[in-house]
Design a protein around this motif. Structure first.
Motif, short mmCIF file in Angstrom:
data_model
loop_
_atom_site.label_atom_id
_atom_site.label_comp_id
_atom_site.label_asym_id
_atom_site.label_seq_id
_atom_site.Cartn_x
_atom_site.Cartn_y
_atom_site.Cartn_z
N TRP A 148 0.78 -1.47 6.42
CA TRP A 148 0.66 -0.04 6.13
C TRP A 148 1.94 0.71 6.50
O TRP A 148 2.41 1.56 5.74
N ALA A 149 2.49 0.39 7.67
CA ALA A 149 3.70 1.08 8.12
C ALA A 149 4.87 0.78 7.18
O ALA A 149 5.61 1.69 6.77
N PHE A 150 5.03 -0.48 6.82
CA PHE A 150 6.12 -0.87 5.92
C PHE A 150 5.92 -0.29 4.53
O PHE A 150 6.86 0.24 3.92
N GLY A 151 4.69 -0.37 4.02
CA GLY A 151 4.39 0.14 2.69
C GLY A 151 4.61 1.63 2.57
O GLY A 151 5.15 2.11 1.57
N THR A 196 0.84 -1.20 0.00
CA THR A 196 0.00 0.00 0.00
C THR A 196 0.88 1.24 0.00
O THR A 196 1.34 1.68 1.04
N MET A 197 1.12 1.77 -1.18
CA MET A 197 1.97 2.96 -1.27
C MET A 197 1.47 3.96 -2.31
O MET A 197 1.89 5.10 -2.30
N VAL A 198 0.57 3.55 -3.17
CA VAL A 198 0.05 4.49 -4.16
C VAL A 198 -0.84 5.54 -3.47
O VAL A 198 -0.69 6.74 -3.70
N VAL A 199 -1.75 5.09 -2.64
CA VAL A 199 -2.71 6.01 -2.02
C VAL A 199 -2.04 7.09 -1.16
O VAL A 199 -2.35 8.26 -1.31
N PRO A 200 -1.09 6.74 -0.28
CA PRO A 200 -0.46 7.80 0.52
C PRO A 200 0.26 8.86 -0.31
O PRO A 200 0.41 10.00 0.13
N LEU A 212 -3.17 -6.58 13.26
CA LEU A 212 -1.74 -6.35 13.41
C LEU A 212 -1.04 -6.44 12.06
O LEU A 212 -0.19 -5.61 11.73
N ALA A 213 -1.41 -7.45 11.26
CA ALA A 213 -0.83 -7.60 9.92
C ALA A 213 -1.15 -6.39 9.05
O ALA A 213 -0.29 -5.90 8.30
N THR A 214 -2.38 -5.89 9.14
CA THR A 214 -2.78 -4.71 8.36
C THR A 214 -1.94 -3.50 8.74
O THR A 214 -1.41 -2.80 7.87
#
Length: 196
Positions: free
Chosen positions: A155-158, A34-38, A149-151
């Motif tokens: 998000w943090a890693f992405g 998840t990196m496009v949206v941010p 937790l996985a979500t």
């Protein structure tokens, strides 16, 4: 101290079904991309030269699609089942991310953003339903906790990786996001084959 933290997590999540773990791993991989949206507003303003208002509309369209996708996903579970919906949403969403990276006009960006967000967010209710299905009443809360937790880790890693990739080339965001979606779909098919 690190040992006690590891022990605490081990106690919290021991005894969960292997399918609950598989679903959480799939969620972790999916959300790690998840990196496009941010970075969507920065991308549309800097790379596509949209106005701030146009960029805001794109994000608003994404939000409308995300809310609609959750609703539509919930309805589709009753028709096609949570397994097929998860796989379909992951694979289709991955391809849509790749296509979205090549849109340059405001109209095409808006249309593909809407379709992508509906598709991508339909995965969430299917995943939540699958967790409930593979959990017992005693460990349902812990199964959801593991998935959450996985979500959050994803998000943090992405977001961190997305910042690094954006400094190199914005198009890498779309490729990595799309490929992690597709990888998560393939992993789901591999770890949890279709059952009659």
């Amino acid at each position: 101290m690190l040992t006690s933290i590891i022990q605490l997590y081990k106690q919290a999540y021991s005894g969960l079904s292997k399918n609950s773990w598989y679903l959480s791993i799939v969620m972790l991989i999916n959300r790690s991309g998840t990196m496009v949206v941010p970075f969507m507003t920065i991308y549309t303003i800097r790379q596509l030269h949209f106005t701030i208002e146009q960029s805001g509309y794109i994000m608003a369209i994404f939000g409308v699609g995300a809310v609609s996708g959750g609703f539509i996903g919930g309805k589709l579970i009753n028709k096609i089942g949570f397994y097929d919906l998860q796989v379909g949403a992951l694979l289709t969403g991955g391809l849509l991310f790749l296509v979205l990276g090549y849109q340059t006009s405001f109209i095409s960006m808006a249309i593909f953003t809407l379709v992508l967000s509906i598709c991508n967010e339909s995965f969430r209710p299917a995943n939540s339903t699958a967790i409930a299905h593979y959990s017992t009443e005693e460990n349902k809360t812990r199964s959801y906790s593991l998935n959450r937790l996985a979500t959050n880790l994803g998000w943090a890693f992405g977001g961190g990786l997305g910042g690094l990739l954006a400094s190199i080339n914005y198009h890498l965001l779309f490729w990595v996001d799309g490929c992690t979606n597709i990888a998560a779909g393939i992993l789901l098919l591999t770890l949890m084959p279709v059952q009659k």
